[in-house]
Design a protein around this motif. Structure first.
Motif, PDB file in Angstrom:
ATOM      1  N   GLU A 157      43.414  21.776  12.212  1.00 19.68           N
ATOM      2  CA  GLU A 157      42.935  22.814  11.306  1.00 19.68           C
ATOM      3  C   GLU A 157      43.481  24.186  11.733  1.00 19.68           C
ATOM      4  O   GLU A 157      43.866  24.994  10.880  1.00 19.68           O
ATOM      5  CB  GLU A 157      41.404  22.821  11.301  1.00 19.68           C
ATOM      6  CG  GLU A 157      40.792  23.711  10.253  1.00 19.68           C
ATOM      7  CD  GLU A 157      39.266  23.688  10.269  1.00 19.68           C
ATOM      8  OE1 GLU A 157      38.680  24.607   9.676  1.00 19.68           O
ATOM      9  OE2 GLU A 157      38.668  22.770  10.867  1.00 19.68           O
ATOM     10  N   MET A 158      43.551  24.435  13.040  1.00 15.65           N
ATOM     11  CA  MET A 158      44.086  25.705  13.530  1.00 15.65           C
ATOM     12  C   MET A 158      45.569  25.823  13.199  1.00 15.65           C
ATOM     13  O   MET A 158      46.039  26.882  12.796  1.00 15.65           O
ATOM     14  CB  MET A 158      43.860  25.859  15.033  1.00 15.65           C
ATOM     15  CG  MET A 158      44.308  27.206  15.583  1.00 15.65           C
ATOM     16  SD  MET A 158      43.392  28.626  14.889  1.00 15.65           S
ATOM     17  CE  MET A 158      41.877  28.505  15.836  1.00 15.65           C
ATOM     18  N   ARG A 159      46.310  24.730  13.370  1.00 18.56           N
ATOM     19  CA  ARG A 159      47.731  24.753  13.040  1.00 18.56           C
ATOM     20  C   ARG A 159      47.909  25.113  11.571  1.00 18.56           C
ATOM     21  O   ARG A 159      48.707  25.971  11.215  1.00 18.56           O
ATOM     22  CB  ARG A 159      48.383  23.404  13.333  1.00 18.56           C
ATOM     23  CG  ARG A 159      49.856  23.380  12.925  1.00 18.56           C
ATOM     24  CD  ARG A 159      50.534  22.071  13.222  1.00 18.56           C
ATOM     25  NE  ARG A 159      50.548  21.875  14.665  1.00 18.56           N
ATOM     26  CZ  ARG A 159      50.249  20.733  15.255  1.00 18.56           C
ATOM     27  NH1 ARG A 159      49.931  19.670  14.551  1.00 18.56           N
ATOM     28  NH2 ARG A 159      50.294  20.637  16.562  1.00 18.56           N
ATOM     29  N   SER A 160      47.139  24.465  10.720  1.00 18.18           N
ATOM     30  CA  SER A 160      47.206  24.739   9.292  1.00 18.18           C
ATOM     31  C   SER A 160      46.803  26.181   8.986  1.00 18.18           C
ATOM     32  O   SER A 160      47.432  26.859   8.170  1.00 18.18           O
ATOM     33  CB  SER A 160      46.300  23.766   8.540  1.00 18.18           C
ATOM     34  OG  SER A 160      46.333  24.030   7.167  1.00 18.18           O
ATOM     35  N   TYR A 161      45.754  26.651   9.645  1.00 18.89           N
ATOM     36  CA  TYR A 161      45.281  28.024   9.446  1.00 18.89           C
ATOM     37  C   TYR A 161      46.397  29.025   9.765  1.00 18.89           C
ATOM     38  O   TYR A 161      46.684  29.923   8.974  1.00 18.89           O
ATOM     39  CB  TYR A 161      44.055  28.290  10.330  1.00 18.89           C
ATOM     40  CG  TYR A 161      43.474  29.671  10.164  1.00 18.89           C
ATOM     41  CD1 TYR A 161      42.661  29.976   9.077  1.00 18.89           C
ATOM     42  CD2 TYR A 161      43.733  30.673  11.089  1.00 18.89           C
ATOM     43  CE1 TYR A 161      42.127  31.245   8.914  1.00 18.89           C
ATOM     44  CE2 TYR A 161      43.205  31.948  10.938  1.00 18.89           C
ATOM     45  CZ  TYR A 161      42.408  32.226   9.845  1.00 18.89           C
ATOM     46  OH  TYR A 161      41.885  33.494   9.686  1.00 18.89           O
ATOM     47  N   VAL A 162      47.035  28.856  10.920  1.00 14.54           N
ATOM     48  CA  VAL A 162      48.090  29.784  11.334  1.00 14.54           C
ATOM     49  C   VAL A 162      49.299  29.676  10.410  1.00 14.54           C
ATOM     50  O   VAL A 162      49.847  30.695   9.976  1.00 14.54           O
ATOM     51  CB  VAL A 162      48.490  29.541  12.813  1.00 14.54           C
ATOM     52  CG1 VAL A 162      49.752  30.296  13.181  1.00 14.54           C
ATOM     53  CG2 VAL A 162      47.345  29.955  13.732  1.00 14.54           C
ATOM     54  N   GLU A 163      49.707  28.459  10.092  1.00 13.54           N
ATOM     55  CA  GLU A 163      50.890  28.273   9.246  1.00 13.54           C
ATOM     56  C   GLU A 163      50.680  28.825   7.849  1.00 13.54           C
ATOM     57  O   GLU A 163      51.647  29.159   7.165  1.00 13.54           O
ATOM     58  CB  GLU A 163      51.271  26.802   9.201  1.00 13.54           C
ATOM     59  CG  GLU A 163      51.839  26.301  10.523  1.00 13.54           C
ATOM     60  CD  GLU A 163      52.133  24.824  10.535  1.00 13.54           C
ATOM     61  OE1 GLU A 163      51.730  24.094   9.598  1.00 13.54           O
ATOM     62  OE2 GLU A 163      52.774  24.387  11.519  1.00 13.54           O
ATOM     63  N   ASN A 164      49.433  28.943   7.420  1.00 11.92           N
ATOM     64  CA  ASN A 164      49.144  29.418   6.065  1.00 11.92           C
ATOM     65  C   ASN A 164      48.493  30.799   6.021  1.00 11.92           C
ATOM     66  O   ASN A 164      48.012  31.203   4.964  1.00 11.92           O
ATOM     67  CB  ASN A 164      48.251  28.383   5.358  1.00 11.92           C
ATOM     68  CG  ASN A 164      48.979  27.087   5.161  1.00 11.92           C
ATOM     69  OD1 ASN A 164      49.983  27.029   4.468  1.00 11.92           O
ATOM     70  ND2 ASN A 164      48.493  26.039   5.779  1.00 11.92           N
ATOM     71  N   MET A 165      48.508  31.511   7.131  1.00  8.52           N
ATOM     72  CA  MET A 165      47.843  32.825   7.191  1.00  8.52           C
ATOM     73  C   MET A 165      48.370  33.805   6.146  1.00  8.52           C
ATOM     74  O   MET A 165      47.623  34.642   5.663  1.00  8.52           O
ATOM     75  CB  MET A 165      48.019  33.470   8.568  1.00  8.52           C
ATOM     76  CG  MET A 165      47.073  32.974   9.588  1.00  8.52           C
ATOM     77  SD  MET A 165      47.057  33.840  11.179  1.00  8.52           S
ATOM     78  CE  MET A 165      48.594  34.641  11.359  1.00  8.52           C
ATOM     79  N   PHE A 166      49.633  33.709   5.834  1.00  4.83           N
ATOM     80  CA  PHE A 166      50.220  34.693   4.934  1.00  4.83           C
ATOM     81  C   PHE A 166      50.523  34.130   3.546  1.00  4.83           C
ATOM     82  O   PHE A 166      51.244  34.734   2.778  1.00  4.83           O
ATOM     83  CB  PHE A 166      51.463  35.314   5.579  1.00  4.83           C
ATOM     84  CG  PHE A 166      51.099  36.102   6.803  1.00  4.83           C
ATOM     85  CD1 PHE A 166      50.466  37.323   6.697  1.00  4.83           C
ATOM     86  CD2 PHE A 166      51.335  35.600   8.071  1.00  4.83           C
ATOM     87  CE1 PHE A 166      50.097  38.048   7.809  1.00  4.83           C
ATOM     88  CE2 PHE A 166      50.976  36.321   9.198  1.00  4.83           C
ATOM     89  CZ  PHE A 166      50.352  37.544   9.066  1.00  4.83           C
TER      90      PHE A 166
END
Length: 62
Positions: A48-57
Motif C-alpha cells: 500500500e505504501m509503494r502504491s501511495y508513493v508511486e501515485n502521490m502526484f
C-alpha cells in the motif's frame, strides 16, 4: 522539507526508491508535504505504501 524524524520509515524508504518522486515532493510547500505525510501515516502495508508513493502526484492524490 519536513524533518526526517517526522516521516514514517516506510514512506522514507519508498521515496528513496523513487528519486523522481522524491524530487517532486521536496519542491512542494511544507503544507502540501505535511498533507502527504499525514496520508502516509494511515498506510498499513508495504504494498500500500509503494502504491501511495508511486501515485502521490496523480490527479486523485491527497
Amino acid at each position: 522539507m519536513i524533518d526526517n524524524s517526522e516521516l514514517p520509515i516506510g514512506f522514507t524508504m519508498e521515496l528513496a526508491q523513487h528519486s523522481d518522486i522524491l524530487n517532486q515532493f521536496a519542491k512542494l510547500p511544507r503544507t502540501e508535504q505535511a498533507s502527504i505525510v499525514d496520508g502516509a501515516r494511515k498506510v498499513k502495508s508495504h504494498n500500500e505504501m509503494r502504491s501511495y508513493v508511486e501515485n502521490m502526484f496523480s490527479e486523485s492524490s491527497f
